[in-house]
Structure formats: structure tokens, C-alpha cells
Design an enzyme around this catalytic site. Structure first.
Site, PDB file in Angstrom:
ATOM      1  N   SER A   1    -110.879  24.459  56.180  1.00 57.04           N
ATOM      2  CA  SER A   1    -109.460  24.697  55.914  1.00 57.04           C
ATOM      3  C   SER A   1    -109.225  26.079  55.305  1.00 57.04           C
ATOM      4  O   SER A   1    -108.270  26.775  55.671  1.00 57.04           O
ATOM      5  CB  SER A   1    -108.907  23.614  54.989  1.00 57.04           C
ATOM      6  OG  SER A   1    -109.627  23.561  53.771  1.00 57.04           O
TER       7      SER A   1
ATOM      8  N   GLN B   1    -110.530  16.273  56.384  1.00 59.85           N
ATOM      9  CA  GLN B   1    -111.318  15.321  55.616  1.00 59.85           C
ATOM     10  C   GLN B   1    -110.508  14.400  54.699  1.00 59.85           C
ATOM     11  O   GLN B   1    -110.974  13.289  54.396  1.00 59.85           O
ATOM     12  CB  GLN B   1    -112.390  16.060  54.809  1.00 59.85           C
ATOM     13  CG  GLN B   1    -113.425  16.726  55.691  1.00 59.85           C
ATOM     14  CD  GLN B   1    -114.558  17.364  54.907  1.00 59.85           C
ATOM     15  OE1 GLN B   1    -114.902  16.930  53.808  1.00 59.85           O
ATOM     16  NE2 GLN B   1    -115.140  18.407  55.463  1.00 59.85           N
TER      17      GLN B   1
ATOM     18  N   CYS C   1    -111.717  16.506  46.107  1.00 59.14           N
ATOM     19  CA  CYS C   1    -110.802  15.358  46.076  1.00 59.14           C
ATOM     20  C   CYS C   1    -111.265  14.321  45.060  1.00 59.14           C
ATOM     21  O   CYS C   1    -111.714  13.233  45.419  1.00 59.14           O
ATOM     22  CB  CYS C   1    -110.670  14.733  47.459  1.00 59.14           C
ATOM     23  SG  CYS C   1    -109.283  13.587  47.585  1.00 59.14           S
TER      24      CYS C   1
ATOM     25  N   ASP D   1    -113.585  25.039  47.917  1.00 56.39           N
ATOM     26  CA  ASP D   1    -114.443  24.202  47.086  1.00 56.39           C
ATOM     27  C   ASP D   1    -115.617  24.931  46.449  1.00 56.39           C
ATOM     28  O   ASP D   1    -116.108  24.525  45.397  1.00 56.39           O
ATOM     29  CB  ASP D   1    -114.981  23.034  47.914  1.00 56.39           C
ATOM     30  CG  ASP D   1    -113.891  22.085  48.365  1.00 56.39           C
ATOM     31  OD1 ASP D   1    -112.777  22.149  47.801  1.00 56.39           O
ATOM     32  OD2 ASP D   1    -114.140  21.281  49.276  1.00 56.39           O
TER      33      ASP D   1
ATOM     34  N   LYS E   1    -110.586  20.573  43.257  1.00 55.08           N
ATOM     35  CA  LYS E   1    -111.014  21.064  44.574  1.00 55.08           C
ATOM     36  C   LYS E   1    -110.327  20.228  45.664  1.00 55.08           C
ATOM     37  O   LYS E   1    -110.842  19.194  46.093  1.00 55.08           O
ATOM     38  CB  LYS E   1    -112.531  21.001  44.687  1.00 55.08           C
ATOM     39  CG  LYS E   1    -113.237  21.930  43.687  1.00 55.08           C
ATOM     40  CD  LYS E   1    -114.744  21.884  43.850  1.00 55.08           C
ATOM     41  CE  LYS E   1    -115.432  22.760  42.805  1.00 55.08           C
ATOM     42  NZ  LYS E   1    -115.135  24.187  42.919  1.00 55.08           N
ATOM     43  N   THR E   2    -109.156  20.687  46.075  1.00 50.75           N
ATOM     44  CA  THR E   2    -108.351  19.956  47.043  1.00 50.75           C
ATOM     45  C   THR E   2    -107.829  20.897  48.127  1.00 50.75           C
ATOM     46  O   THR E   2    -107.800  22.115  47.953  1.00 50.75           O
ATOM     47  CB  THR E   2    -107.132  19.295  46.364  1.00 50.75           C
ATOM     48  OG1 THR E   2    -106.251  20.320  45.880  1.00 50.75           O
ATOM     49  CG2 THR E   2    -107.567  18.406  45.204  1.00 50.75           C
TER      50      THR E   2
ATOM     51  N   ALA F   1    -104.770  21.112  48.914  1.00 44.49           N
ATOM     52  CA  ALA F   1    -103.548  21.712  48.377  1.00 44.49           C
ATOM     53  C   ALA F   1    -103.865  22.995  47.605  1.00 44.49           C
ATOM     54  O   ALA F   1    -103.084  23.957  47.628  1.00 44.49           O
ATOM     55  CB  ALA F   1    -102.837  20.715  47.467  1.00 44.49           C
TER      56      ALA F   1
ATOM     57  N   CYS G   1    -103.167  15.806  44.209  1.00 46.80           N
ATOM     58  CA  CYS G   1    -104.022  14.689  44.577  1.00 46.80           C
ATOM     59  C   CYS G   1    -103.141  13.523  45.006  1.00 46.80           C
ATOM     60  O   CYS G   1    -102.542  12.860  44.150  1.00 46.80           O
ATOM     61  CB  CYS G   1    -104.904  14.287  43.397  1.00 46.80           C
ATOM     62  SG  CYS G   1    -106.109  13.003  43.808  1.00 46.80           S
TER      63      CYS G   1
END
Length: 401
Positions: free
Chosen positions: A17, A46, A164, A301, A309-310, A312, A344
Site C-alpha cells: 500500500s 490485508q 493493525c 509498517d 501501523k495501519t 490509514a 483502527c
């Protein structure tokens, strides 16, 4: 082994991403010489894997051919990076090819360290344990949930940064809601093991998740970690990090999340944060520029930024990296800044969700007006299930705001 050498103005390590978003934004700004290094044949969204594990989505929905998301005009090197030399400004890939660069963007994602906790790697190969953090295992999670009629189900979350961080809880709630709908909830002991002192780092969300867990009758172990798995005996050892006591629990279903870290080639490189076993790329948390090599930026990440770590977070980091990288090319000061935003989407049942949004200040920073996203809502479920995947494939990966 080949000994080819190539050179590109901007090299992006990673086609997930972060890498695709940055490449798309660079192309939209007219940058012509961009190379993405990534061996993947399929690109996966994911965040959908939790829903795959919970029986609310199919694995096929989560993936598309990598070629279909690669921005037009970008050079795609279908290889895996093995070494980075920031002094010589070059990387080496798995076929021996050396690639020089003027600017480097590092976003190779995160790796799951299956061997970090004794017994985990062996456990997920048995018919009683799984993990939504592996593409080949997420469908298995749903099979285990669907087939369990009684007994003990254990869901664990590791200590340390991970992608996540809400996912270990989400699958527990999806499973509990399914068992309730099947009339089985009273026959299943659900154990949730969390390393944190509360359900969530922001009070409003923590209180709502406390309510959700209590409603399902979930036995929550806070400030606790998985210490070991005995796959043959189907037992887990849980250590309370406050009292230092250990509890042994027999399981009939285990959903385990192993510790995570930067990829090994990053850990052993000069880019890694000094004296950090996880090997995160050492960047300024606002500019996302490397703290020792100004021609290198990192996001996603693998970076050392202290945010969640997302995906978004990547959505907010990508424009900062592009603006600041181009500023270094033209000799301008770096003015773009990342504020630590992350979100999240926490599924609390098979058709409800709450949306936790926050930044470096660890305060709730809602982006949707007039809606209380601190509570479980059905409309937020549709955002998770359909809205966010649509935005991912059609806007974020294409470099659009």
C-alpha cells in the site's frame, strides 16, 4: 548470479500500500524515473483478512494482480531486495542486480516472527490453531470457528509494534458473535490475552471494548503475554507481566498473533534504528526523512514512527513523503509533516464496528462529522466491509486524496 547494474532517480523498496501510493503520487506530479522493487505477483488488501477469518469475506476479494495496481510509466523490478548500501546509494536484489538511486523510499512492510515464541510455528500447522496474519491461514481460522461447538478458544496479541493492533481483538468478537448466533456461546470459554494494561489506549474506546467483551462473556487477561505453546498437549502458557506469574490454559481453538519486526535485510542494514532488535528504519517522525541519510525516506509498517501501523497511517504518510522527497530534489526546506494519524476499524460483531482515530497525542481525532464513532455502529460496519476497500483500490493506490 547476474551482475547487471541499473540506475533510477527514485527507487521504492516495496510494492504494498505504501509503495504503490507513493509511486502513484510521484507519477501524478510528473516524476518520470520511478522504479518499484517488489517480487509479489498478487497485491493484497490485508485489512480484509480479519473478515476472511471471521467468515465475513472471501480471500479472493482481498487480492488483485500486482500488475493491475502498478502505476503506468513506473519501472517494476520483480525482485526481492537483499542489501542496501546508503553510502554508495545502491541496493542489491536477489538475482545479484545492483540498482543505483538518487532518492530511496523504503516501505517493505513488516515480517511475522513465527519462531519468536516457542511452539507457535508448530501450532499453526495443526488442526487446532491459526492466524489471520498469514494469507494461507486466514481461511483456516474461519473453519476452526465454524467447527467449534464447545471447549476453550484462546486469542492472543503479542507485545511490541505490530500491524493493525486491533486485529487480535476483532477476530475474538467476530467468533463470539457467530457462536452466540449458533446458540453455542454458553458452551465456549473465550480467553483474550492482551499485553496492554487496558483494552485500548484511548479511554472512550477502551470503555466500549470493555462493554463488548463483558457482553460476550470473554475472559480478558490484561498485561499478559503468550509465553509458549505446546501444540501436542494443546496448551498455552500465559505470563502476567505485572505479577510475573504463569497460567496454563488448555485450548480447543487458538488464534495466535506472533511478534513482528522489520524485514531481516532492513535489520542488518545501516538504515535500522541503532540498538533496536526489531530493526525499524530510523526516520524523523514528522518529516519521514531518514535521520542519518537525507536522500532516504521511509513510511509504512517498517518505519520507526511511534504511531499505529495501519493502512490509514500510510494514507497520511504518503503525501508527506512525496512532498518532502521532491523538496530535497529542488533544494527546498521540508515543510510537510506527519502528525501520527492512524485509525483502527474495530469490528465488535458480525455487523457492527467502531472507528478509533488518533494521532501522536493519543487523543481521539474523529474525521467523520456528526457520528459518534466511539460506539459500535452498523453503519460503520458497511464502511469497513465495503467503503474502505473501495477507497483503497480506487483512490489511495491511485495517488488520489
Amino acid at each position: 548470479m547476474a551482475s547487471n547494474t541499473a540506475h533510477h532517480g527514485i527507487v521504492i523498496l516495496g510494492g504494498g500500500s505504501a509503495g504503490i501510493s507513493v509511486a502513484s503520487r510521484l507519477r501524478r506530479k510528473g516524476v518520470k524515473d520511478v522504479c518499484v522493487v517488489d517480487p509479489a505477483v498478487t497485491h493484497y488488501y490485508q485489512p480484509l483478512w480479519t473478515l476472511v477469518g471471521g467468515g465475513r469475506a472471501s480471500m479472493d476479494e482481498s487480492g488483485r494482480p500486482q500488475a493491475s495496481v502498478m502505476p503506468r510509466g513506473v519501472t517494476w523490478l520483480r525482485s526481492a531486495a537483499e542489501e542496501i548500501d546508503p553510502v554508495q546509494r545502491q541496493i542489491t536484489v536477489d538475482d545479484g542486480t545492483t540498482i543505483g538511486y538518487d532518492r530511496l523510499v523504503v516501505c517493505p512492510g513488516i515480517q511475522t516472527d513465527w519462531d519468536a515464541i516457542p511452539g507457535v510455528a508448530d501450532a499453526v500447522s495443526t488442526p487446532f490453531a491459526s492466524s489471520n496474519y498469514a494469507r494461507e491461514l486466514a481461511p483456516k481460522t474461519w473453519e476452526l470457528i465454524r467447527n467449534l461447538r464447545s471447549g476453550t478458544a484462546v486469542f492472543t496479541m503479542p507485545a511490541g509494534p505490530m500491524k493493525c493492533a486491533g486485529a487480535p481483538q476483532k477476530i475474538a468478537y467476530l467468533a463470539a458473535d457467530y457462536w452466540r448466533k449458533q446458540g453455542l456461546l454458553d458452551d465456549i470459554r473465550i480467553v483474550l490475552v492482551l499485553p496492554t494494561p487496558a483494552m485500548f489506549g484511548i479511554k472512550a474506546f477502551s470503555e466500549e471494548l470493555d462493554r463488548v467483551a463483558k457482553d460476550y462473556g470473554i475472559e480478558v487477561h490484561l498485561s499478559s503475554e503468550l509465553a509458549e505453546v505446546d501444540p501436542d498437549g494443546r496448551e498455552v502458557s500465559i505470563i502476567d507481566t505485572t505479577t510475573k506469574t504463569t497460567d496454563t490454559i488448555k485450548y480447543d481453538l487458538l488464534h495466535v498473533v506472533a511478534p513482528q519486526s522489520a524485514p531481516d535485510f532492513i535489520k542488518k542494514s545501516p538504515l535500522a534504528l541503532p540498538d533496536n532488535p526489531a530493526g525499524w528504519v530510523d526516520v524523523d517522525k514528522h518529516t519521514l526523512q531518514h535521520n542519518r541519510f537525507p536522500d532516504i525516506f521511509a513510511l509504512g509498517d517498517a518505519g520507526s514512527t511511534p504511531n499505529s501501523k495501519t493502512g490509514a497511517a500510510v494514507r497520511k504518510q504518503a503525501p508527506v513523503v512525496v512532498d518532502n522527497l521532491l523538496a530535497t530534489v529542488s533544494g527546498r526546506p521540508l515543510t510537510a509533516a506527519y502528525n501520527g494519524y492512524g485509525s483502527c476499524p474495530l469490528t465488535t460483531s458480525r455487523n457492527t464496528m467502531l472507528l478509533a482515530e488518533f494521532d501522536y497525542s493519543a487523543q481521539h481525532t474523529p474525521s467523520i462529522p456528526l457520528i459518534d464513532t466511539t460506539k459500535s455502529r452498523r453503519d460503520m460496519w458497511y464502511l469497513k466491509r465495503y467503503g474502505l476497500p473501495f477507497l483503497y483500490w480506487n483512490l489511495m493506490l491511485k495517488g488520489r486524496a
